[in-house]
Design a protein around this motif. Structure first.
Motif, PDB file in Angstrom:
ATOM      1  N   GLY A  91      11.920  -0.436  -7.861  1.00 29.49           N
ATOM      2  CA  GLY A  91      12.698  -1.282  -6.896  1.00 29.49           C
ATOM      3  C   GLY A  91      13.183  -0.605  -5.615  1.00 29.49           C
ATOM      4  O   GLY A  91      13.457  -1.217  -4.513  1.00 29.49           O
ATOM      5  N   ASP A  92      12.788   0.975  -5.617  1.00 30.13           N
ATOM      6  CA  ASP A  92      13.489   1.631  -4.271  1.00 30.13           C
ATOM      7  C   ASP A  92      12.380   1.422  -3.167  1.00 30.13           C
ATOM      8  O   ASP A  92      11.230   0.898  -3.499  1.00 30.13           O
ATOM      9  CB  ASP A  92      13.429   3.127  -4.822  1.00 30.13           C
ATOM     10  N   MET A  93      12.882   1.660  -2.227  1.00 30.04           N
ATOM     11  CA  MET A  93      11.804   1.690  -0.804  1.00 30.04           C
ATOM     12  C   MET A  93      11.840   3.116  -0.111  1.00 30.04           C
ATOM     13  O   MET A  93      12.942   3.647   0.074  1.00 30.04           O
ATOM     14  CB  MET A  93      12.140   0.547  -0.084  1.00 30.04           C
ATOM     15  N   GLU A 140       8.817   8.635   8.619  1.00 29.40           N
ATOM     16  CA  GLU A 140       8.608   8.202   9.639  1.00 29.40           C
ATOM     17  C   GLU A 140       8.339   9.619  10.557  1.00 29.40           C
ATOM     18  O   GLU A 140       8.851  10.850  10.257  1.00 29.40           O
ATOM     19  CB  GLU A 140       9.980   7.566  10.488  1.00 29.40           C
ATOM     20  N   ILE A 141       7.322   9.673  11.526  1.00 24.26           N
ATOM     21  CA  ILE A 141       6.923  10.502  12.615  1.00 24.26           C
ATOM     22  C   ILE A 141       6.715  10.174  13.677  1.00 24.26           C
ATOM     23  O   ILE A 141       5.639   9.572  13.924  1.00 24.26           O
ATOM     24  CB  ILE A 141       5.558  11.666  12.083  1.00 24.26           C
ATOM     25  N   PRO A 142       7.761  10.431  14.570  1.00 23.20           N
ATOM     26  CA  PRO A 142       7.296   9.613  15.926  1.00 23.20           C
ATOM     27  C   PRO A 142       6.187  10.093  16.686  1.00 23.20           C
ATOM     28  O   PRO A 142       5.836  11.311  16.446  1.00 23.20           O
ATOM     29  CB  PRO A 142       8.562  10.394  16.825  1.00 23.20           C
ATOM     30  N   GLY A 143       5.646   9.159  17.062  1.00 18.34           N
ATOM     31  CA  GLY A 143       4.014   9.415  17.709  1.00 18.34           C
ATOM     32  C   GLY A 143       2.912   9.036  16.629  1.00 18.34           C
ATOM     33  O   GLY A 143       1.877   8.805  17.107  1.00 18.34           O
ATOM     34  N   ILE A 144       3.307   9.030  15.500  1.00 20.34           N
ATOM     35  CA  ILE A 144       2.516   8.390  14.594  1.00 20.34           C
ATOM     36  C   ILE A 144       2.663   7.003  13.937  1.00 20.34           C
ATOM     37  O   ILE A 144       1.971   6.070  13.708  1.00 20.34           O
ATOM     38  CB  ILE A 144       2.277   9.587  13.262  1.00 20.34           C
ATOM     39  N   GLY A 145       4.120   7.166  13.477  1.00 21.58           N
ATOM     40  CA  GLY A 145       4.596   5.794  13.022  1.00 21.58           C
ATOM     41  C   GLY A 145       5.420   5.862  11.513  1.00 21.58           C
ATOM     42  O   GLY A 145       5.899   6.940  11.408  1.00 21.58           O
ATOM     43  N   THR A 146       5.657   4.842  10.966  1.00 19.74           N
ATOM     44  CA  THR A 146       6.321   4.777   9.936  1.00 19.74           C
ATOM     45  C   THR A 146       5.534   4.435   8.794  1.00 19.74           C
ATOM     46  O   THR A 146       5.074   3.456   8.363  1.00 19.74           O
ATOM     47  CB  THR A 146       7.775   4.010   9.914  1.00 19.74           C
ATOM     48  N   LEU A 147       5.343   5.285   7.500  1.00 24.09           N
ATOM     49  CA  LEU A 147       4.851   4.911   6.351  1.00 24.09           C
ATOM     50  C   LEU A 147       5.884   4.474   5.195  1.00 24.09           C
ATOM     51  O   LEU A 147       6.588   5.159   4.855  1.00 24.09           O
ATOM     52  CB  LEU A 147       4.167   6.114   5.823  1.00 24.09           C
ATOM     53  N   THR A 148       5.703   3.032   4.892  1.00 24.75           N
ATOM     54  CA  THR A 148       6.359   2.518   4.229  1.00 24.75           C
ATOM     55  C   THR A 148       5.792   1.962   2.871  1.00 24.75           C
ATOM     56  O   THR A 148       4.733   1.427   2.815  1.00 24.75           O
ATOM     57  CB  THR A 148       7.198   1.223   4.618  1.00 24.75           C
ATOM     58  N   ASN A 149       6.472   2.495   1.570  1.00 21.66           N
ATOM     59  CA  ASN A 149       6.076   2.036   0.291  1.00 21.66           C
ATOM     60  C   ASN A 149       7.038   1.600  -0.360  1.00 21.66           C
ATOM     61  O   ASN A 149       8.083   2.489  -0.702  1.00 21.66           O
ATOM     62  CB  ASN A 149       5.194   3.176  -0.419  1.00 21.66           C
ATOM     63  N   PRO A 150       7.172   0.752  -1.301  1.00 21.60           N
ATOM     64  CA  PRO A 150       7.907   0.127  -2.272  1.00 21.60           C
ATOM     65  C   PRO A 150       7.637   1.067  -3.470  1.00 21.60           C
ATOM     66  O   PRO A 150       6.733   1.597  -3.585  1.00 21.60           O
ATOM     67  CB  PRO A 150       7.691  -1.234  -2.706  1.00 21.60           C
ATOM     68  N   VAL A 151       8.513   1.250  -4.444  1.00 21.09           N
ATOM     69  CA  VAL A 151       8.383   2.005  -5.554  1.00 21.09           C
ATOM     70  C   VAL A 151       8.337   1.235  -6.755  1.00 21.09           C
ATOM     71  O   VAL A 151       9.261   0.298  -6.908  1.00 21.09           O
ATOM     72  CB  VAL A 151       9.599   3.163  -5.746  1.00 21.09           C
ATOM     73  N   LYS A 152       7.559   1.630  -7.872  1.00 24.44           N
ATOM     74  CA  LYS A 152       7.287   0.355  -9.002  1.00 24.44           C
ATOM     75  C   LYS A 152       7.188   1.269 -10.179  1.00 24.44           C
ATOM     76  O   LYS A 152       6.303   2.414  -9.981  1.00 24.44           O
ATOM     77  CB  LYS A 152       5.959  -0.341  -8.598  1.00 24.44           C
TER      78      LYS A 152
END
Length: 303
Positions: free
Chosen positions: A269-271, A275-287
């Protein structure tokens, strides 16, 4: 200039370029690897190809944040470098319960870096897809890393973000358990974009930030710079391609300098946000994969 892959309606995934102003231009390639090969065949840079396409086309109405982003490059292999930051060395020593002259101290100072196969095409996931925690580990963390996207000759084509999930207790028990501590289902996430190398002025000035949320509350945040990296990117790549076969679109993760406190472990349930400015933000939930298996079993029983 960044390159992304997004879900285009009911059709196949669409490759696109994103300008620094946020405008998105569709690219006429089936994937990032075919884009790389087209540039090589035409003896042009990837950036030059993108600029030519943008001159004769219009941006799409949507912005990058409005799109359903997918894995930006389907790499045949994802490799990783270990103990490339002093923070990583210290964390490895702590989990292995050693203080001086350990294997980790030796590899940190050695001429040859530590490299290992982290993932393959079918094991690698992209943005917003769940990363899994191992059922046989009680101490698991994300490892936020800058990833190098290289061609078959070892040239760095771009930079991306990687989450090199790690089971600290398994690796700490015995260094020979490294493959089990690093490789399992959904243990490697890449994305959300690839920053073309030609558009990066100083690749050793990337700032990496990792945030972990639990029940909507931020329970961890830390930042670090690639300026702290001990080894140069070209050095790491040179050992990867030495007497080896590498493929267009191979990713080499360059190691982590962000490690949560020793009493922290990921939970279902964690998230995780990297983030690396200039590349973006990689977001993944934890399961927890066991819960998914139980749900699949329940669905089959209903049928």
């Amino acid at each position: 200039m960044r390159v992304i892959c997004y879900q285009s309606g009911e059709g196949p995934n669409q490759l696109a370029a994103v300008t620094d102003e946020g405008m998105v231009y569709d690219l006429p390639f089936i994937d990032f690897i075919s884009f790389m090969r087209t540039a090589e065949q035409n003896k042009k840079s990837c950036l030059a190809i993108v600029n030519e396409i943008m001159q004769d086309s219009l941006p799409i109405p949507e912005k990058m944040e409005d799109l359903t982003l997918k894995l930006p490059v389907r790499s045949y292999e994802v490799w990783a470098a270990g103990v490339t930051y002093s923070r990583s060395r210290d964390a490895r020593n702590m989990e292995a319960k050693v203080t001086t002259n350990s294997y980790y101290d030796k590899v940190y100072d050695a001429k040859r870096p530590e490299l290992f196969l982290k993932s393959t095409e079918r094991r690698t996931i992209g943005p917003n897809t769940p990363v899994y925690i191992r059922s046989d580990s009680n101490w698991q963390i994300p490892e936020p890393e800058l990833g190098l996207v290289i061609d078959s000759h070892g040239a760095i084509i771009g930079y991306t973000i990687g989450n090199d999930m790690s089971s600290r207790d398994i690796e700490g028990e015995n260094p020979l358990y490294l493959p089990q501590a690093k490789v399992w289902k959904h243990s490697c996430s890449i994305g959300p974009a690839i920053r073309l190398a030609e558009t990066v002025e100083d690749p050793y000035s990337f700032v990496i930030t990792c945030r972990i949320f639990r029940e909507g509350k931020k329970v961890f945040q830390d930042s670090a710079s690639t300026a702290l990296l001990k080894r140069k990117y070209e050095e790491l790549v040179s050992y990867l391609i030495k007497d080896n076969v590498t493929f267009d679109g191979t990713i080499l993760l360059t190691g982590t300098c962000i490690v949560p406190d020793d009493d922290f472990t990921l939970q279902d349930g964690d998230m995780v946000e990297i983030e690396i400015p200039g590349i973006g933000t990689l977001t993944n939930p934890v399961k927890a994969p066991l819960q998914e298996n139980e749900q699949v079993k329940a669905n089959l029983e209903e049928v």
